[in-house]
Design a protein around this motif. Structure first.
Motif, PDB file in Angstrom:
ATOM      1  N   ALA A 188       0.854  -1.199   0.000  1.00 43.55           N
ATOM      2  CA  ALA A 188       0.000   0.000   0.000  1.00 43.55           C
ATOM      3  C   ALA A 188       0.884   1.241   0.000  1.00 43.55           C
ATOM      4  O   ALA A 188       1.966   1.252   0.594  1.00 43.55           O
ATOM      5  N   LEU A 189       0.404   2.275  -0.666  1.00 40.60           N
ATOM      6  CA  LEU A 189       1.050   3.591  -0.676  1.00 40.60           C
ATOM      7  C   LEU A 189      -0.057   4.624  -0.532  1.00 40.60           C
ATOM      8  O   LEU A 189      -0.871   4.798  -1.433  1.00 40.60           O
ATOM      9  N   THR A 190      -0.086   5.300   0.600  1.00 40.79           N
ATOM     10  CA  THR A 190      -1.160   6.250   0.904  1.00 40.79           C
ATOM     11  C   THR A 190      -0.601   7.666   0.946  1.00 40.79           C
ATOM     12  O   THR A 190       0.354   7.931   1.687  1.00 40.79           O
ATOM     13  N   PRO A 191      -1.161   8.597   0.157  1.00 47.19           N
ATOM     14  CA  PRO A 191      -0.704   9.988   0.230  1.00 47.19           C
ATOM     15  C   PRO A 191      -0.867  10.540   1.646  1.00 47.19           C
ATOM     16  O   PRO A 191      -1.918  10.365   2.276  1.00 47.19           O
ATOM     17  N   ARG A 192       0.156  11.201   2.152  1.00 45.37           N
ATOM     18  CA  ARG A 192       0.093  11.815   3.479  1.00 45.37           C
ATOM     19  C   ARG A 192      -0.414  13.250   3.413  1.00 45.37           C
ATOM     20  O   ARG A 192      -0.836  13.803   4.441  1.00 45.37           O
ATOM     21  N   VAL A 193      -0.331  13.854   2.233  1.00 43.11           N
ATOM     22  CA  VAL A 193      -0.848  15.202   1.992  1.00 43.11           C
ATOM     23  C   VAL A 193      -1.449  15.216   0.591  1.00 43.11           C
ATOM     24  O   VAL A 193      -1.308  14.247  -0.155  1.00 43.11           O
ATOM     25  N   GLY A 194      -2.086  16.307   0.229  1.00 45.65           N
ATOM     26  CA  GLY A 194      -2.707  16.411  -1.081  1.00 45.65           C
ATOM     27  C   GLY A 194      -1.987  17.341  -2.025  1.00 45.65           C
ATOM     28  O   GLY A 194      -2.575  17.825  -2.992  1.00 45.65           O
ATOM     29  N   TYR A 195      -0.692  17.569  -1.784  1.00 47.92           N
ATOM     30  CA  TYR A 195       0.066  18.499  -2.613  1.00 47.92           C
ATOM     31  C   TYR A 195       1.519  18.030  -2.684  1.00 47.92           C
ATOM     32  O   TYR A 195       1.966  17.177  -1.906  1.00 47.92           O
ATOM     33  N   GLY A 196       2.252  18.584  -3.625  1.00 46.16           N
ATOM     34  CA  GLY A 196       3.664  18.267  -3.746  1.00 46.16           C
ATOM     35  C   GLY A 196       4.338  19.262  -4.667  1.00 46.16           C
ATOM     36  O   GLY A 196       3.729  20.246  -5.091  1.00 46.16           O
ATOM     37  N   MET A 197       5.603  18.992  -4.988  1.00 48.99           N
ATOM     38  CA  MET A 197       6.392  19.935  -5.758  1.00 48.99           C
ATOM     39  C   MET A 197       7.136  19.218  -6.875  1.00 48.99           C
ATOM     40  O   MET A 197       7.487  18.044  -6.768  1.00 48.99           O
ATOM     41  N   VAL A 198       7.392  19.969  -7.960  1.00 50.03           N
ATOM     42  CA  VAL A 198       8.341  19.568  -8.989  1.00 50.03           C
ATOM     43  C   VAL A 198       9.406  20.656  -9.041  1.00 50.03           C
ATOM     44  O   VAL A 198       9.072  21.837  -9.193  1.00 50.03           O
ATOM     45  N   SER A 199      10.659  20.283  -8.894  1.00 50.75           N
ATOM     46  CA  SER A 199      11.735  21.269  -8.828  1.00 50.75           C
ATOM     47  C   SER A 199      12.739  21.056  -9.943  1.00 50.75           C
ATOM     48  O   SER A 199      13.082  19.924 -10.290  1.00 50.75           O
ATOM     49  N   ALA A 200      13.214  22.161 -10.507  1.00 51.02           N
ATOM     50  CA  ALA A 200      14.284  22.143 -11.507  1.00 51.02           C
ATOM     51  C   ALA A 200      15.225  23.275 -11.148  1.00 51.02           C
ATOM     52  O   ALA A 200      14.864  24.441 -11.248  1.00 51.02           O
ATOM     53  N   ARG A 201      16.451  22.930 -10.726  1.00 54.29           N
ATOM     54  CA  ARG A 201      17.306  23.983 -10.229  1.00 54.29           C
ATOM     55  C   ARG A 201      18.773  23.559 -10.221  1.00 54.29           C
ATOM     56  O   ARG A 201      19.104  22.407 -10.446  1.00 54.29           O
ATOM     57  N   HIS A 202      19.633  24.542  -9.979  1.00 50.42           N
ATOM     58  CA  HIS A 202      21.062  24.320  -9.775  1.00 50.42           C
ATOM     59  C   HIS A 202      21.769  23.713 -10.982  1.00 50.42           C
ATOM     60  O   HIS A 202      22.778  23.036 -10.855  1.00 50.42           O
ATOM     61  N   GLY A 203      21.245  23.919 -12.192  1.00 50.90           N
ATOM     62  CA  GLY A 203      21.933  23.440 -13.370  1.00 50.90           C
ATOM     63  C   GLY A 203      21.910  21.947 -13.566  1.00 50.90           C
ATOM     64  O   GLY A 203      22.764  21.400 -14.270  1.00 50.90           O
ATOM     65  N   PHE A 204      20.938  21.262 -12.948  1.00 51.34           N
ATOM     66  CA  PHE A 204      20.817  19.823 -13.124  1.00 51.34           C
ATOM     67  C   PHE A 204      19.638  19.527 -14.051  1.00 51.34           C
ATOM     68  O   PHE A 204      19.049  20.409 -14.641  1.00 51.34           O
ATOM     69  N   GLY A 205      19.294  18.248 -14.172  1.00 50.85           N
ATOM     70  CA  GLY A 205      18.227  17.833 -15.058  1.00 50.85           C
ATOM     71  C   GLY A 205      18.781  17.407 -16.408  1.00 50.85           C
ATOM     72  O   GLY A 205      19.992  17.323 -16.632  1.00 50.85           O
ATOM     73  N   ALA A 206      17.887  17.143 -17.356  1.00 53.40           N
ATOM     74  CA  ALA A 206      18.293  16.660 -18.662  1.00 53.40           C
ATOM     75  C   ALA A 206      18.913  17.748 -19.533  1.00 53.40           C
ATOM     76  O   ALA A 206      19.629  17.442 -20.490  1.00 53.40           O
ATOM     77  N   LEU A 207      18.645  19.018 -19.223  1.00 51.00           N
ATOM     78  CA  LEU A 207      19.153  20.128 -20.032  1.00 51.00           C
ATOM     79  C   LEU A 207      19.893  21.142 -19.150  1.00 51.00           C
ATOM     80  O   LEU A 207      19.515  22.311 -19.063  1.00 51.00           O
ATOM     81  N   PRO A 208      20.969  20.728 -18.468  1.00 50.92           N
ATOM     82  CA  PRO A 208      21.688  21.668 -17.590  1.00 50.92           C
ATOM     83  C   PRO A 208      22.254  22.838 -18.385  1.00 50.92           C
ATOM     84  O   PRO A 208      22.789  22.668 -19.485  1.00 50.92           O
ATOM     85  N   GLY A 209      22.087  24.036 -17.832  1.00 47.28           N
ATOM     86  CA  GLY A 209      22.547  25.231 -18.510  1.00 47.28           C
ATOM     87  C   GLY A 209      21.563  25.795 -19.515  1.00 47.28           C
ATOM     88  O   GLY A 209      21.711  26.910 -19.992  1.00 47.28           O
ATOM     89  N   GLU A 210      20.559  24.999 -19.851  1.00 44.77           N
ATOM     90  CA  GLU A 210      19.524  25.420 -20.800  1.00 44.77           C
ATOM     91  C   GLU A 210      18.178  25.570 -20.119  1.00 44.77           C
ATOM     92  O   GLU A 210      17.442  26.536 -20.353  1.00 44.77           O
ATOM     93  N   MET A 211      17.824  24.593 -19.289  1.00 43.04           N
ATOM     94  CA  MET A 211      16.598  24.623 -18.492  1.00 43.04           C
ATOM     95  C   MET A 211      16.933  24.171 -17.078  1.00 43.04           C
ATOM     96  O   MET A 211      17.565  23.114 -16.915  1.00 43.04           O
ATOM     97  N   PRO A 212      16.544  24.920 -16.045  1.00 44.26           N
ATOM     98  CA  PRO A 212      15.872  26.216 -16.117  1.00 44.26           C
ATOM     99  C   PRO A 212      16.778  27.302 -16.687  1.00 44.26           C
ATOM    100  O   PRO A 212      18.003  27.143 -16.684  1.00 44.26           O
ATOM    101  N   VAL A 213      16.192  28.394 -17.185  1.00 45.92           N
ATOM    102  CA  VAL A 213      16.945  29.449 -17.841  1.00 45.92           C
ATOM    103  C   VAL A 213      17.862  30.121 -16.824  1.00 45.92           C
ATOM    104  O   VAL A 213      17.390  30.676 -15.828  1.00 45.92           O
ATOM    105  N   PRO A 214      19.172  30.076 -17.019  1.00 42.18           N
ATOM    106  CA  PRO A 214      20.097  30.662 -16.040  1.00 42.18           C
ATOM    107  C   PRO A 214      19.824  32.142 -15.805  1.00 42.18           C
ATOM    108  O   PRO A 214      19.655  32.926 -16.743  1.00 42.18           O
ATOM    109  N   GLY A 215      19.752  32.502 -14.526  1.00 45.30           N
ATOM    110  CA  GLY A 215      19.543  33.890 -14.154  1.00 45.30           C
ATOM    111  C   GLY A 215      18.140  34.399 -14.324  1.00 45.30           C
ATOM    112  O   GLY A 215      17.837  35.537 -13.984  1.00 45.30           O
ATOM    113  N   VAL A 216      17.242  33.566 -14.865  1.00 44.17           N
ATOM    114  CA  VAL A 216      15.868  33.993 -15.095  1.00 44.17           C
ATOM    115  C   VAL A 216      14.899  33.144 -14.278  1.00 44.17           C
ATOM    116  O   VAL A 216      14.076  33.676 -13.525  1.00 44.17           O
TER     117      VAL A 216
END
Length: 372
Positions: A131-159
């Protein structure tokens, strides 16, 4: 993004507390590691016999991390989340003296370890998610610090760095629906909806010695595997590396697309109920004696491959698939390779955890006429 409090009301907040159906471990500071994984020298926070069930609270790192202020009430309040909807263990971990270096440690809050009495190196630990039961009804998606599949491109640096996107969970099909507002300043522009499919990104076993591994890169110990098929009904197999296995759980998700391209998926806290079974000698009977982690569901065999190089991760996943078909079904490897090319599917699990992941999907129905 715009919060939808009326939709979240159907998801009761599951604060840490007594669990009425057997063994239970909360995710308050005394029961978690932050950014590191338990090792052989760490004291178990709970213990079960093989085949027993335990319920474990897991806590999302979103809203707790230093770059988000390490003040979850204030952070989530920016998105319209009432303080009563903030988890007490999120407050406690953020305010605690738990060792955590934002730049050197991983982000994950990891609950455990749980001892499985009698487990020994050479055995296989089978973690079945009941079983997996949600403990809250909200969450986050974060893209930051130059990581992810497109570092340096997304998220837009400085913007748009850092970028944190609010999402809320609402009733829909059996598992619910995720919602993102298109424009936080103009709700009339509509919203994106997508199905929820909860799973734990981190499940693993302790490694030998006194060094706690970083929580981000996965390995043969499991850890931050991020395979989105490991939801309710799945079983994850890991080679035991230390006495009593010392299993742990974390990185809860409400949903994740293959690749996890932004850096995180829909990160949100879950209460997990799992059964911990032991297959004595199960690892030593596999090729090499220390098999790659693998998984299964009612319908699928799920080979898993990992490497810093995505091409090598693909090769690792194919080798794992060949091992499964040869060991469990007695299929000669050259025939298994031909079958995989004709009917096996392979997907990129994630490309954001330093060690990249690929997982396969082999339909059990294809093998129904093969004697195991």
């Amino acid at each position: 993004m715009t919060a939808l409090p009326s939709d979240r009301a159907s998801f009761p907040v599951l604060q840490p507390g007594a669990h009425t159906d057997g063994a239970y471990l909360n995710s308050l500071p005394e029961n978690v590691f932050w950014g590191r994984l338990p090792c052989q020298d760490d004291t178990p926070r709970a213990a079960v016999n093989p085949g027993e069930v335990i319920t474990v609270d897991t806590l999302s790192h979103e809203g707790v991390l230093e770059d988000q202020g390490r003040e979850p009430e204030e952070f989530f309040g920016r998105f319209g989340i009432d303080r009563a909807e903030v988890l007490d263990d999120a407050r406690a971990v953020a305010a605690s003296g738990l060792a955590h270096d934002f730049w050197d440690d991983g982000p994950h809050v990891v609950t455990g370890p749980v001892a499985v009495r009698g487990a020994r190196p050479g055995d296989l630990l089978a973690i079945t998610v009941l079983a997996l039961t949600p403990r809250v009804g909200y969450g986050m998606v974060s893209a930051r610090h130059g990581f992810g599949a497109l570092p340096g491109e997304m998220p837009v640096p400085g913007v748009t760095d850092p970028v944190t996107t609010f999402a809320t969970a609402v009733p829909g099909h059996r598992a619910g629906t995720g919602v993102m507002a298109v424009d936080r300043d103009n709700p009339d522009r509509g919203r994106i909806t997508f199905p929820l499919s909860p799973f734990l990104g981190v499940m693993g076993v302790a490694t030998p010695g006194s060094q706690r591994l970083h929580s981000v890169p996965p390995g043969r110990h499991g850890g931050n595997i991020d395979v989105n098929l490991l939801g309710v009904g799945s079983t994850f197999y890991l080679p035991v590396q230390v006495p009593d296995a010392l299993a742990y759980f974390g990185d809860p998700h409400f949903a994740q697309g293959d690749g996890e391209v932004a850096l995180t998926a829909f990160e949100a806290s879950l209460r997990a109920t799992v059964r911990l079974d032991l297959i004595p000698g199960g690892a030593t009977r596999r090729p090499g004696g220390t098999p790659r982690p693998f998984a299964e569901t009612d319908d699928l065999l799920i080979p898993i491959g990992m490497d810093e190089d995505l091409d090598e991760a693909m090769k690792d996943a194919v080798r794992c698939a060949l091992d499964l078909l040869a060991t469990d079904y007695g299929i000669e490897r050259h025939l298994a390779m031909a079958y995989l090319s004709a009917a096996g599917d392979f997907s990129v699990s994630q490309v954001v955890d330093a060690t990249k992941g690929v997982h396969g999907k082999i339909r059990k129905a294809d093998l129904r006429e093969v004697r195991r």
